[in-house]
Design an enzyme around this catalytic site. Structure first.
Site, PDB file in Angstrom:
ATOM      1  N   CYS A  68      -2.521  -0.642   7.658  1.00 45.65           N
ATOM      2  CA  CYS A  68      -1.600   0.488   7.495  1.00 45.65           C
ATOM      3  C   CYS A  68      -1.666   1.420   8.705  1.00 45.65           C
ATOM      4  CB  CYS A  68      -1.931   1.258   6.217  1.00 45.65           C
ATOM      5  SG  CYS A  68      -1.452   0.382   4.703  1.00 45.65           S
ATOM      6  N   CYS A  70      -6.108   1.918   5.487  1.00 45.03           N
ATOM      7  CA  CYS A  70      -6.787   0.705   5.945  1.00 45.03           C
ATOM      8  C   CYS A  70      -6.320   0.393   7.369  1.00 45.03           C
ATOM      9  CB  CYS A  70      -6.484  -0.460   5.011  1.00 45.03           C
ATOM     10  SG  CYS A  70      -4.767  -1.033   5.087  1.00 45.03           S
ATOM     11  N   GLU A 100       0.910   3.943   1.723  1.00 44.20           N
ATOM     12  CA  GLU A 100       1.421   4.453   2.990  1.00 44.20           C
ATOM     13  C   GLU A 100       2.745   3.792   3.354  1.00 44.20           C
ATOM     14  OE1 GLU A 100      -3.136   4.505   3.217  1.00 44.20           O
ATOM     15  OE2 GLU A 100      -1.577   3.151   2.488  1.00 44.20           O
ATOM     16  N   HIS A 149       0.829  -1.196   0.000  1.00 41.39           N
ATOM     17  CA  HIS A 149       0.000   0.000   0.000  1.00 41.39           C
ATOM     18  C   HIS A 149       0.867   1.252   0.000  1.00 41.39           C
ATOM     19  CE1 HIS A 149      -3.876  -2.079   1.634  1.00 41.39           C
ATOM     20  NE2 HIS A 149      -3.401  -2.640   0.539  1.00 41.39           N
TER      21      HIS A 149
END
Length: 224
Positions: A106, A103, A80, A78
């Site tokens: 994360c 999410c 992040e 992801h």
């Protein structure tokens, strides 16, 4: 005071599974920005997460650098987490403008990272809330965890979209035009985020119990 701007940088990251080769570019095409950042209620087809960033680093007693650009998620990682690999340890003020809120997984990893970086300040502006329609979802708990970790979470308003358009978009001479219901959707999401974060007013021992439970429950992320 020394000021520097990062216009483009190519970085390679290695983890246990694969090699990430990422181009940190500054400017987004206008249509791509509008599509991915549009704060519509039903965001069909928007499976990628975009993250526009401004990073302030202190590199000396009287010297600062300002880096900016954007990233998007890659298969298996992801956005992040990609950003954290790029970051380094000299940064002390970071602002994100994200098309989706983080999410649960994360959020956990961000909170853990920030616990090791007490002098780092992170502000996250989000266009839409990811999987937060279900009460007490893992994503809602994750956002509360970020607030507890000191992250300033805010829903993007017109002025934030305008700032991103001016800063991160290859707009040439075109002006930012608000889409229909931008303001109404921003107000609705702001109220929802406020309700989610209000639950955070808990004693520390209850929060840490909740954090431990969330870490045990979250094993994979569903956001692609």
């Amino acid at each position: 005071m020394v000021l520097c701007l990062l216009f483009c940088q190519h970085v390679s990251f290695v983890n246990k599974k694969c090699l990430f080769s990422i181009r940190l570019s500054v400017l987004l095409p206008p249509k791509k920005f509008i599509f991915h950042y549009k704060n519509v209620r039903w965001a069909r087809g928007r499976h990628e997460t975009y993250l526009c960033f401004v990073v302030k680093r202190r590199v000396g007693p009287d010297s600062l650098t300002f880096d900016f650009g954007h990233l998007r998620n890659r298969t298996g990682c992801h956005v992040e987490m990609l950003f954290l690999r790029y970051l380094g340890r000299l940064s002390y003020s970071i602002t994100w403008f994200c098309s989706w809120s983080p999410c649960a997984n994360c959020s956990i990893r961000l909170a853990q990272f920030l616990s090791q970086m007490p002098n780092l300040r992170l502000r996250i502006f989000v266009s839409r809330l990811y999987f937060c329609d279900i009460e007490d979802s893992q994503e809602q708990e994750g956002l509360r965890m970020l607030k507890k970790a000191g992250v300033q979470l805010t829903v993007m308003t017109y002025k934030d979209f305008f700032y991103c358009w001016q800063t991160f978009v290859a707009r040439k001479q075109s002006r930012f035009k608000a889409w229909g219901e931008l303001h109404q959707n921003s107000v609705r999401l702001t109220r929802k985020l406020h309700r989610i974060l209000q639950v955070e007013d808990l004693p520390n021992h209850i929060f840490f119990f909740s954090q431990h439970s969330l870490v045990n429950r979250v094993t994979v992320c569903s956001k692609t």
